[in-house]
Design a protein around this motif. Sequence first.
Motif, PDB file in Angstrom:
ATOM      1  N   ARG A 196      24.695  44.252  28.174  1.00  0.00           N
ATOM      2  CA  ARG A 196      24.819  43.667  29.515  1.00  0.00           C
ATOM      3  C   ARG A 196      25.556  42.337  29.480  1.00  0.00           C
ATOM      4  N   LEU A 197      25.172  41.471  28.541  1.00  0.00           N
ATOM      5  CA  LEU A 197      25.806  40.150  28.453  1.00  0.00           C
ATOM      6  C   LEU A 197      27.275  40.267  28.069  1.00  0.00           C
ATOM      7  N   GLY A 198      27.588  41.192  27.159  1.00  0.00           N
ATOM      8  CA  GLY A 198      28.987  41.383  26.774  1.00  0.00           C
ATOM      9  C   GLY A 198      29.826  41.889  27.930  1.00  0.00           C
ATOM     10  N   ASP A 199      29.296  42.864  28.684  1.00  0.00           N
ATOM     11  CA  ASP A 199      30.024  43.386  29.852  1.00  0.00           C
ATOM     12  C   ASP A 199      30.237  42.297  30.893  1.00  0.00           C
ATOM     13  N   ARG A 200      29.186  41.496  31.139  1.00  0.00           N
ATOM     14  CA  ARG A 200      29.310  40.424  32.131  1.00  0.00           C
ATOM     15  C   ARG A 200      30.362  39.405  31.716  1.00  0.00           C
ATOM     16  N   HIS A 201      30.385  39.057  30.424  1.00  0.00           N
ATOM     17  CA  HIS A 201      31.346  38.071  29.938  1.00  0.00           C
ATOM     18  C   HIS A 201      32.773  38.596  30.050  1.00  0.00           C
ATOM     19  N   ARG A 202      32.994  39.834  29.635  1.00  0.00           N
ATOM     20  CA  ARG A 202      34.344  40.390  29.693  1.00  0.00           C
ATOM     21  C   ARG A 202      34.821  40.554  31.135  1.00  0.00           C
ATOM     22  N   ALA A 203      33.898  40.936  32.036  1.00  0.00           N
ATOM     23  CA  ALA A 203      34.277  41.078  33.440  1.00  0.00           C
ATOM     24  C   ALA A 203      34.675  39.729  34.041  1.00  0.00           C
ATOM     25  N   MET A 204      33.967  38.665  33.667  1.00  0.00           N
ATOM     26  CA  MET A 204      34.304  37.344  34.201  1.00  0.00           C
ATOM     27  C   MET A 204      35.627  36.840  33.639  1.00  0.00           C
ATOM     28  N   LEU A 205      35.926  37.131  32.371  1.00  0.00           N
ATOM     29  CA  LEU A 205      37.224  36.754  31.813  1.00  0.00           C
ATOM     30  C   LEU A 205      38.356  37.484  32.533  1.00  0.00           C
ATOM     31  N   ALA A 206      38.133  38.791  32.809  1.00  0.00           N
ATOM     32  CA  ALA A 206      39.164  39.550  33.526  1.00  0.00           C
ATOM     33  C   ALA A 206      39.355  39.003  34.940  1.00  0.00           C
ATOM     34  N   LEU A 207      38.267  38.604  35.580  1.00  0.00           N
ATOM     35  CA  LEU A 207      38.366  38.043  36.930  1.00  0.00           C
ATOM     36  C   LEU A 207      39.104  36.712  36.915  1.00  0.00           C
ATOM     37  N   ALA A 208      38.879  35.914  35.855  1.00  0.00           N
ATOM     38  CA  ALA A 208      39.544  34.608  35.771  1.00  0.00           C
ATOM     39  C   ALA A 208      41.053  34.756  35.671  1.00  0.00           C
ATOM     40  N   GLU A 209      41.536  35.845  35.072  1.00  0.00           N
ATOM     41  CA  GLU A 209      42.977  36.049  34.948  1.00  0.00           C
ATOM     42  C   GLU A 209      43.632  36.261  36.311  1.00  0.00           C
ATOM     43  N   GLU A 210      42.841  36.691  37.296  1.00  0.00           N
ATOM     44  CA  GLU A 210      43.385  36.925  38.630  1.00  0.00           C
ATOM     45  C   GLU A 210      43.334  35.672  39.500  1.00  0.00           C
ATOM     46  N   GLY A 211      42.661  34.616  39.014  1.00  0.00           N
ATOM     47  CA  GLY A 211      42.455  33.431  39.843  1.00  0.00           C
ATOM     48  C   GLY A 211      43.566  32.410  39.717  1.00  0.00           C
TER      49      GLY A 211
END
Length: 566
Positions: A161-176
């Motif tokens: 869960r923590l790994g998925d959450r971290h990777r999802a937030m990194l991917a979201l940051a690339e769009e910001g």
Amino acid sequence: MPAEVIREPLALKLSLPGQATELIAIGDLPNPLLAVDLTEGLAALIHPHGPLAKRTTVMSFISTLRRMVRELAADGFVGSAGELSRPLLASFWLRSQYLVEYRTRTTLRAFDERHRALAESVRQMVFGTNYTRPVVGSPLPPYQPAEWNRLIDLCKAEVRRLGDRHRAMLALAEEGQDPAAGGWNKANAAWLLLRLGPVSRAVIAKHLGLTREEARQGSLGLEEIRNALFPTHADAVPYLLLLGAWTGIVPDGLTGLETKDVRWTGQQAMLLSYTKGRTGEESLVLSAGASRLLEQWIEHSAQARRHAPEDLAGRVWLVTSHCRFIAATFAEYLLRPWVKRHGLRSDAGGPMWLDRRRLRTTFIAQRGQRTWSLRATIDPNHSPEVEGDHYLSAATPAQRAVVGEIIADAQGDLLRRASTPLVVDDAAAADRLPQEVERLGLNQGVLEELLGGERDVFTTSCADQLAGLHGPKGKPCPARPWVCLLCPLALFAPRHLPNLLRLKAYFARQFRAMPRAQFAVVFAPYARRLSAEILPRFPLAAIEAAQAEVADVDAELPLRAEEMTS
């Protein structure tokens, strides 16, 4: 650096392994003379000159030091350590617990070894036997199978869960983009935090040009984004528990890991070096699963390392707390809330309180159930399966004869190691040698050659180099110099002392250069025989005279290239 005593005001300046230089105040105590002497003794115990290498241990010794000074002052003692008396110390130790007596005895011993200030009667008492004994608790039991499975399943699920959450937030940051231009939203907030680090709302407000109140209203979700990008104490807990459960590494070894201790040894395995408090540096090749887990944590904390101070960036368990970087400690008070939050239950129905020492106990118990213990092997280089195939399945008479020879050789080796070394000097030779001559079956001519030095080899004088104990019978013995220390054919005389001391220095150099487990297998039996059974039987004056001839270099010994220490 060695610990240094600061006298005005009384303090201890020290630099422990892996930590910055620190000044620890001893405090204003009622007897400054005794306080200074005890602090001098404590300084002698601290790394690198002594065994104390952890801050918690040093602080416990300092606390006991203060207690001793205060209690003896209450008894009316106002002198220095050199003025201590036996009745005063006896009274203090008899009313104290084991650890208080142990720490104060150890400190006084170190002080006296450095300054030789104690009275002779007090010195005998300080270096004598403890009055109190430690309270030995029962061994920690392993977790029950059902409890263990629940813990492992929970940790695996949390890591995913923590790994998925971290990777999802990194991917979201690339769009910001910068929220100062694009406004505040989740993607822009993640973009900003990746560049600023785990900052507070005050820093966000300054960047956006807002007041703190405006930033509080306009930066909703900041904590959630920050925790997804930069791991907290609670995020590190399942990684640590799972790594401890899969490797069996002691708790203090895992907690003190640094990134430089982690090295890949192939495509799927890591070599992990760690410090075990009771023994020192150790290393372990991790399984593929444990290697992937540790790699995932290092990736999870990679963004934090980019912003962390240099002295913290190298710690494996780097986490954030209240917008600050710290090295995780995993104390019990941090594990209890984690257990409650996830509803982890024991078989009895209550919360399953975690003791990280029990992770190692359970790991060892399960390993013993999965496979035949390696302690049962005839050759430590063989696996249990290989030994079972080669030795236990011997069916023909020839095979059984080979097994019998192996057993006889092993038993003979044990008997040779248990025998008392033959150490003589000119005064004692006439009294002690006849029995040894009869035991070895020597004639008078051989005895004269042994005592006269005609049968000398590097380390000793050999009764029969063609006996075949360590090589083919009838051929000169091919054993290395240290093998003679355990040989029943060896006779040690005062003329051998310089070479014996050179060998002792060589063992010390190897101890510093080799992993402890490897040294224990290769050199430990010989080093123990030399230090504990051979050298103590020579006069101290002879040893001191021979020591002057030792230069502590490899050139003094007949070594092969692969045996060099430099």
